[in-house]
Enzyme design. Structure first.
Site, mmCIF file in Angstrom:
data_model
loop_
_atom_site.group_PDB
_atom_site.id
_atom_site.type_symbol
_atom_site.label_atom_id
_atom_site.label_comp_id
_atom_site.label_asym_id
_atom_site.label_seq_id
_atom_site.Cartn_x
_atom_site.Cartn_y
_atom_site.Cartn_z
ATOM 1 N N GLU A 26 35.801 10.192 36.356
ATOM 2 C CA GLU A 26 35.943 11.490 35.702
ATOM 3 C C GLU A 26 36.434 11.317 34.268
ATOM 4 O OE1 GLU A 26 36.617 14.555 39.317
ATOM 5 O OE2 GLU A 26 38.453 13.632 38.607
ATOM 6 N N CYS B 126 39.773 12.419 27.193
ATOM 7 C CA CYS B 126 40.547 11.529 28.061
ATOM 8 C C CYS B 126 39.556 10.748 28.921
ATOM 9 C CB CYS B 126 41.476 12.380 28.919
ATOM 10 S SG CYS B 126 42.397 11.442 30.133
ATOM 11 N N CYS C 122 42.253 3.092 40.981
ATOM 12 C CA CYS C 122 43.377 2.405 40.339
ATOM 13 C C CYS C 122 44.098 1.564 41.383
ATOM 14 C CB CYS C 122 44.348 3.407 39.729
ATOM 15 S SG CYS C 122 45.626 2.631 38.699
ATOM 16 N N CYS D 199 50.950 4.354 42.110
ATOM 17 C CA CYS D 199 52.080 5.220 41.732
ATOM 18 C C CYS D 199 52.102 6.386 42.728
ATOM 19 C CB CYS D 199 51.918 5.738 40.303
ATOM 20 S SG CYS D 199 51.852 4.410 39.081
ATOM 21 N N CYS E 146 50.546 10.101 41.881
ATOM 22 C CA CYS E 146 49.264 10.191 41.170
ATOM 23 C C CYS E 146 48.097 10.254 42.152
ATOM 24 C CB CYS E 146 49.091 8.979 40.251
ATOM 25 S SG CYS E 146 47.523 8.979 39.361
ATOM 26 N N CYS F 172 46.711 15.815 34.084
ATOM 27 C CA CYS F 172 47.231 14.453 34.283
ATOM 28 C C CYS F 172 47.485 14.185 35.752
ATOM 29 C CB CYS F 172 48.563 14.265 33.557
ATOM 30 S SG CYS F 172 48.503 14.574 31.818
HETATM 31 N N1 SAH Z 1 47.433 3.828 34.380
HETATM 32 C C1 SAH Z 1 47.746 4.303 33.051
HETATM 33 C C2 SAH Z 1 46.764 5.357 32.573
HETATM 34 C C3 SAH Z 1 46.841 6.688 33.299
HETATM 35 S S1 SAH Z 1 47.504 7.855 32.193
HETATM 36 C C4 SAH Z 1 49.179 4.790 33.030
HETATM 37 O O1 SAH Z 1 49.809 4.789 34.077
HETATM 38 O O2 SAH Z 1 49.697 5.105 31.974
HETATM 39 C C5 SAH Z 1 47.818 9.214 33.207
HETATM 40 C C6 SAH Z 1 49.214 9.740 32.988
HETATM 41 O O3 SAH Z 1 49.438 10.856 33.876
HETATM 42 C C7 SAH Z 1 50.249 8.695 33.307
HETATM 43 O O4 SAH Z 1 51.359 8.838 32.479
HETATM 44 C C8 SAH Z 1 50.585 9.095 34.718
HETATM 45 O O5 SAH Z 1 51.810 8.541 35.120
HETATM 46 C C9 SAH Z 1 50.590 10.594 34.639
HETATM 47 N N2 SAH Z 1 50.462 11.219 35.956
HETATM 48 C C10 SAH Z 1 49.980 10.661 37.082
HETATM 49 N N3 SAH Z 1 50.008 11.526 38.097
HETATM 50 C C11 SAH Z 1 50.527 12.678 37.607
HETATM 51 C C12 SAH Z 1 50.766 13.967 38.175
HETATM 52 N N4 SAH Z 1 50.467 14.218 39.437
HETATM 53 N N5 SAH Z 1 51.279 14.915 37.380
HETATM 54 C C13 SAH Z 1 51.535 14.647 36.075
HETATM 55 N N6 SAH Z 1 51.309 13.465 35.480
HETATM 56 C C14 SAH Z 1 50.817 12.486 36.244
#
Ligand code: SAH
Length: 355
Positions: free
Chosen positions: A84, A97, A104, A108, A111, A330
């Site tokens: 996406e 984006c 991934c 985390c 996420c 995000c």
């Molecule tokens: N793997 C990289 C790139 C992904 S960026 C990284 O971790 O930075 C996506 C961003 O959105 C990251 O900062 C991630 O931690 C954040 N994110 C992930 N899940 C989220 C959620 N459910 N709500 C808000 N932010 C989230």
């Protein structure tokens, strides 16, 4: 191939290296994907190129327009995998984006992409193809509007190092997208050795997914922290900034999870931690997805947290939630990846994937 590989490619064809610039312009500035239309290149070379090369972008499967103007696209790659990408228009800029991997490997806990597991790395073409498609899809006037590109979609860009570097170099190159280095941002969970390599190879802005001010909490939220704990990550951030020519800051991303990392003492710890790293904090209200155990912090809790940071001299902003009605915000990108089976392998062999 990006601006660093194309000159050699043309050399092997017995052509001058400036052909690289012509090709980059045709593809990335005129959006041409058929060699026969490249009229400043000889017919013979065009035919030869069509034999040995191809220009292929991902296929758009569906588009999800959000009520706030954000648009999310589901794209299919040549092997059927899906990713996406999201376009977020604002008054002064338009941010695209893009994804760097199918799924991934990092797991985390907050996420949605993590839920899908890891499938494979994207090629440089599949990453730059997202930008190319988005610009084509936006009407001519709007093409300019992709002013910023962020590697904040699906995947951990620093675990797909070489391809990501090629894609970044293409974004910065004047014969391709010509974006300024301040308008291209890579976001990482903190793959420390790769972070050190990054600044040696390409100059872009950096965002770090911090999310917790101490190791105990970060180990839980971002399991990669067990391998590269906070003090090592902060040291890598300092080294990253030292290598930059101008004085810059790192964006520290911090997702606001109710009752988990949003209390005043967390804010205090964050202030201490970031004393030694020039940074600005981006507070991200948690975006929910099905079956998550987390809840978004209240507006009041986020504001209280932000105020503590600001009072102690940190720059802190709350990221505006965009596109959440179509799961484009995000952490909500999930594509259609269903293979979790290789994640543990990938995670166990992290070093194999590092440069
Ligand atoms: N793997 C990289 C790139 C992904 S960026 C990284 O971790 O930075 C996506 C961003 O959105 C990251 O900062 C991630 O931690 C954040 N994110 C992930 N899940 C989220 C959620 N459910 N709500 C808000 N932010 C989230």
């Amino acid at each position: 191939m990006g601006p660093k590989q194309l000159p050699d490619f043309f050399k092997t064809l017995g052509e001058p290296s400036f052909r690289a610039q012509q090709i980059l312009q045709w593809i990335h500035q005129h959006y041409v994907d058929d060699f026969s239309e490249m009229t400043n290149i000889s017919k013979a070379l065009r035919t030869r190129l069509a034999e040995v090369a191809e220009i292929r972008a991902p296929r758009v499967i569906s588009e999800y327009p959000s009520q706030d103007g954000t648009r999310k696209w589901l794209l299919q790659l040549h092997d059927g995998q899906c990713i996406e990408m999201v376009f977020i228009p604002e008054a002064e800029r338009g941010t695209l984006c893009i994804s760097s991997q199918v799924g991934c490997a990092l797991d985390c806990t907050f996420c949605a992409t993590a839920r899908q597991g890891f499938n494979r790395n994207l090629s440089a073409a599949e990453m730059i193809g997202q930008v190319w498609i988005a610009k084509r899809l936006l009407d001519t006037d709007q093409r300019r509007v992709v002013s910023n590109v962020v590697l904040m979609g699906m995947g951990e860009p620093l675990l797909n190092f070489d391809n990501v570097v090629t894609a970044l170099q293409t974004l910065l190159d004047d014969h391709a997208y010509g974006l300024s280095k301040r308008r291209v941002t890579l976001s990482t969970s903190g793959v420390v050795p790769a972070l050190d390599r990054l600044s040696q190879q390409v100059d872009v802005a950096l965002a770090v997914s911090l999310h917790a001010p101490n190791d105990a909490l970060r180990n839980e939220l971002v399991p990669l922290n067990r391998k590269y704990p906070i003090n090592e990550l902060m040291a890598a951030c300092r080294r990253f900034l030292e290598r930059k020519s101008q004085r810059e800051r790192i964006t520290m991303e911090y997702v606001m999870l109710e009752g988990v990392n949003d209390r005043p003492e967390h804010a205090q710890q964050l202030v201490q931690l970031l004393r030694s790293v020039p940074s600005k904090v981006n507070l991200i209200p948690f975006n929910p997805f099905p079956e998550t155990r987390y809840r978004r912090s209240s507006v009041a809790a986020i504001e209280r947290f932000r105020a503590i940071l600001e009072r102690q001299g940190l720059v802190a902003i709350t990221r505006k939630t965009r596109g959440d009605d179509v799961a484009a915000a995000c952490g909500q990108l999930a594509g259609q990846v269903n293979d979790r089976s290789r994640r543990h392998l990938h995670f166990a062999k992290l070093e194999d994937h590092l440069p």
